[in-house]
Scaffold this motif. Sequence first.
Motif, PDB file in Angstrom:
ATOM      1  N   LYS A  79      59.522  37.579  63.254  1.00 33.52           N
ATOM      2  CA  LYS A  79      58.867  38.706  64.137  1.00 33.52           C
ATOM      3  C   LYS A  79      58.209  39.669  63.481  1.00 33.52           C
ATOM      4  CE  LYS A  79      59.268  40.914  68.366  1.00 33.52           C
ATOM      5  NZ  LYS A  79      60.170  41.382  69.603  1.00 33.52           N
ATOM      6  N   ALA A  80      59.135  40.287  62.523  1.00 33.28           N
ATOM      7  CA  ALA A  80      58.428  41.303  61.653  1.00 33.28           C
ATOM      8  C   ALA A  80      57.328  41.084  60.767  1.00 33.28           C
ATOM      9  CB  ALA A  80      59.689  41.834  60.869  1.00 33.28           C
ATOM     10  N   LEU A  81      57.372  39.861  60.309  1.00 29.91           N
ATOM     11  CA  LEU A  81      56.354  39.121  59.309  1.00 29.91           C
ATOM     12  C   LEU A  81      54.964  39.000  60.205  1.00 29.91           C
ATOM     13  CD1 LEU A  81      58.377  36.660  57.342  1.00 29.91           C
ATOM     14  CD2 LEU A  81      57.471  38.627  56.491  1.00 29.91           C
ATOM     15  N   HIS A  82      55.019  38.636  61.447  1.00 33.72           N
ATOM     16  CA  HIS A  82      54.079  38.190  62.395  1.00 33.72           C
ATOM     17  C   HIS A  82      53.362  39.837  62.647  1.00 33.72           C
ATOM     18  CE1 HIS A  82      55.484  34.187  63.748  1.00 33.72           C
ATOM     19  NE2 HIS A  82      54.907  34.174  62.542  1.00 33.72           N
ATOM     20  N   ALA A  83      54.307  40.813  62.605  1.00 34.90           N
ATOM     21  CA  ALA A  83      53.603  42.189  62.964  1.00 34.90           C
ATOM     22  C   ALA A  83      53.134  42.610  61.714  1.00 34.90           C
ATOM     23  CB  ALA A  83      54.826  43.126  63.560  1.00 34.90           C
TER      24      ALA A  83
ATOM     25  N   LEU B 107      61.313  31.692  54.843  1.00 29.68           N
ATOM     26  CA  LEU B 107      60.187  32.384  55.687  1.00 29.68           C
ATOM     27  C   LEU B 107      59.423  33.232  54.682  1.00 29.68           C
ATOM     28  CD1 LEU B 107      62.409  33.671  58.613  1.00 29.68           C
ATOM     29  CD2 LEU B 107      60.470  32.137  58.696  1.00 29.68           C
ATOM     30  N   LEU B 108      59.977  33.740  53.427  1.00 26.56           N
ATOM     31  CA  LEU B 108      59.389  34.894  52.769  1.00 26.56           C
ATOM     32  C   LEU B 108      58.644  34.259  51.441  1.00 26.56           C
ATOM     33  CD1 LEU B 108      62.411  37.198  52.851  1.00 26.56           C
ATOM     34  CD2 LEU B 108      60.242  37.806  53.679  1.00 26.56           C
TER      35      LEU B 108
ATOM     36  N   ASP C 274      56.263  32.037  51.227  1.00 22.71           N
ATOM     37  CA  ASP C 274      55.040  32.055  51.412  1.00 22.71           C
ATOM     38  C   ASP C 274      54.054  33.573  51.943  1.00 22.71           C
ATOM     39  OD1 ASP C 274      54.861  29.266  50.950  1.00 22.71           O
ATOM     40  OD2 ASP C 274      55.229  28.692  53.073  1.00 22.71           O
ATOM     41  N   GLN C 275      54.913  34.309  51.315  1.00 18.20           N
ATOM     42  CA  GLN C 275      54.336  35.812  51.732  1.00 18.20           C
ATOM     43  C   GLN C 275      54.267  36.719  50.303  1.00 18.20           C
ATOM     44  OE1 GLN C 275      53.656  36.820  54.836  1.00 18.20           O
ATOM     45  NE2 GLN C 275      54.371  35.007  55.866  1.00 18.20           N
ATOM     46  N   PRO C 276      53.230  36.210  49.687  1.00 21.64           N
ATOM     47  CA  PRO C 276      53.002  36.792  48.215  1.00 21.64           C
ATOM     48  C   PRO C 276      52.951  38.470  48.534  1.00 21.64           C
ATOM     49  CG  PRO C 276      51.097  35.732  48.841  1.00 21.64           C
ATOM     50  CD  PRO C 276      52.237  35.328  50.014  1.00 21.64           C
ATOM     51  N   ASP C 277      52.361  38.970  49.698  1.00 21.22           N
ATOM     52  CA  ASP C 277      52.126  40.425  49.636  1.00 21.22           C
ATOM     53  C   ASP C 277      53.370  41.366  50.205  1.00 21.22           C
ATOM     54  OD1 ASP C 277      49.633  40.116  48.638  1.00 21.22           O
ATOM     55  OD2 ASP C 277      48.753  39.473  50.768  1.00 21.22           O
ATOM     56  N   VAL C 278      54.450  40.428  50.411  1.00 21.18           N
ATOM     57  CA  VAL C 278      55.697  41.356  50.872  1.00 21.18           C
ATOM     58  C   VAL C 278      56.484  41.415  49.766  1.00 21.18           C
ATOM     59  CG1 VAL C 278      57.382  41.073  52.643  1.00 21.18           C
ATOM     60  CG2 VAL C 278      55.418  40.230  53.338  1.00 21.18           C
ATOM     61  N   LEU C 279      56.759  42.860  49.703  1.00 24.28           N
ATOM     62  CA  LEU C 279      57.848  43.098  48.589  1.00 24.28           C
ATOM     63  C   LEU C 279      59.461  42.952  49.294  1.00 24.28           C
ATOM     64  CD1 LEU C 279      58.668  43.945  45.755  1.00 24.28           C
ATOM     65  CD2 LEU C 279      58.631  46.298  46.962  1.00 24.28           C
ATOM     66  N   VAL C 280      60.336  42.047  48.713  1.00 24.52           N
ATOM     67  CA  VAL C 280      61.756  41.842  49.427  1.00 24.52           C
ATOM     68  C   VAL C 280      62.506  42.684  48.410  1.00 24.52           C
ATOM     69  CG1 VAL C 280      63.410  40.194  49.524  1.00 24.52           C
ATOM     70  CG2 VAL C 280      60.798  39.695  50.243  1.00 24.52           C
ATOM     71  N   VAL C 281      63.288  43.550  49.226  1.00 27.41           N
ATOM     72  CA  VAL C 281      64.118  44.525  48.419  1.00 27.41           C
ATOM     73  C   VAL C 281      65.518  44.063  48.819  1.00 27.41           C
ATOM     74  CG1 VAL C 281      65.095  46.764  47.921  1.00 27.41           C
ATOM     75  CG2 VAL C 281      62.811  46.305  48.475  1.00 27.41           C
ATOM     76  N   GLU C 282      66.523  43.639  47.995  1.00 22.25           N
ATOM     77  CA  GLU C 282      67.897  43.143  48.254  1.00 22.25           C
ATOM     78  C   GLU C 282      68.624  44.600  47.699  1.00 22.25           C
ATOM     79  OE1 GLU C 282      68.577  38.546  47.976  1.00 22.25           O
ATOM     80  OE2 GLU C 282      69.140  39.886  46.154  1.00 22.25           O
ATOM     81  N   ASN C 283      69.452  45.275  48.536  1.00 16.27           N
ATOM     82  CA  ASN C 283      70.245  46.442  48.285  1.00 16.27           C
ATOM     83  C   ASN C 283      71.786  46.063  48.315  1.00 16.27           C
ATOM     84  OD1 ASN C 283      70.961  48.999  47.802  1.00 16.27           O
ATOM     85  ND2 ASN C 283      70.896  49.548  50.022  1.00 16.27           N
TER      86      ASN C 283
END
Length: 439
Positions: free
Chosen positions: A210-214, A244-245, A247-256
């Motif tokens: 849902k957040a990706l769609h937003a 999910l992620l 195919d989202q090359p413009d989304v930065l994924v941060v693992e804390n």
Amino acid sequence: MAIQYGISGTTAKGIAASVERGVAEGALGPGAALPSVRRLADELAVSPGTVATAYKELRQRGIVVTRGRGGTVVAPAPAVASRRPPKVPDGLRDLAGGHPDPRLLPSLVPPSRLSPGARSHRSTPRLARLEDAVRDWLRPDGVPVEQVTFAHGALDLIGRLLSVELRPGDGVAMEDPGYHHLLDLVTALGLRVVPVAVDDEGVRPDAVRKALHAGVRALVCSPRAQNPYGGRFSTARRDELVALLRDQPDVLVVENDHASAVAQAPLRTMAGHGLTRWVHVRTVSKFLGTDLRWAAAACDATTLARHDGRLLLTSGWVSHLLQETVLGLMTDEGTRALSARAEEQYGVRRSALLRELRERGIEAHGASGINLWVPVRDESAVVNGLRSHGWWVAAGARFRMAAGPGVRISVADLEPVDAARLASHFAVVLGESEATYGG
């Protein structure tokens, strides 16, 4: 307050981008009034509908607000530290802070050899020996280690990356409930927090979808010891999130991965599973010492270049003295044994309180880490009720956005012998709350 900034653009997207640039550069400060839709349309020779669409997009992204007859203005600057915890009252057992047990931390002894004097640390910002130690630390957990960097803690690194990667008003998917300092940081950067629900396995895929769609531009999450809920990725959950992620090359994924060595759960990282933009962050404050404001990160090459480029323009490097201290502790066999003991003890203490609460019919969550999340109907009633019994726990309001109410209990120094007493008092307080507030 009238503005002097010249808004430009011939399309809704171009007009919105122009306003956003003005906000980012400081030419449009908080409260600055934008021209009316009709006036700006006349100035730019576009239709009023085009300007209205631009303003609508800016409102949705939190960059501007509409005040009725007051017109459209730049959104107020976000409050900083609005979720700071209250001071612990005297005489109470503090289970609200989320800090490690001092008895399970090593003694911090600075290295005997200090810096030999003025030299260009900018040319060699990271100690090669500490880089090697970090790679040895991350590699067994499956984290790619081709690019590593350091920062002054996780908040410092995440804040720097988000400020480089995103623009004011961009959406950041954040755990809900989540770490209150991170929530404040994202807001203070002028970014838009998009809550993502969590469960015992971490962020929920349906909420991430849902957040990706937003249109979020980044996701910040914890793969284990999630604070405050305690979730940890299962292999299936990790794989579903990666799907999910990927195919989202413009989304930065941060693992804390803030608790790492004392998380009491294996790491199931998303790094190295086909993501384009990613960073895995680790700190040492939970098992080496809260005064060690240092973080290590592995990331993709683009993220490394952008982070280190901004670091060079600010602090320049992380103190070599701090790096030497961390290296000495990380490579010390006694310290490693102490960290292993701490992980074991935290697991025993967490499991003891979970068991005691559940035996009394109280729902609680804490699959890993040093915190438990207990859903309640009325946070204030529970916090104040436990206070009357000598306990101080954290009200959940500062950790959550759309999530339901709850309280966070830190178990780092709660011995199992005390767990039954706390759980009994919790049950009494819940009974009193139901009698007073109707269940």
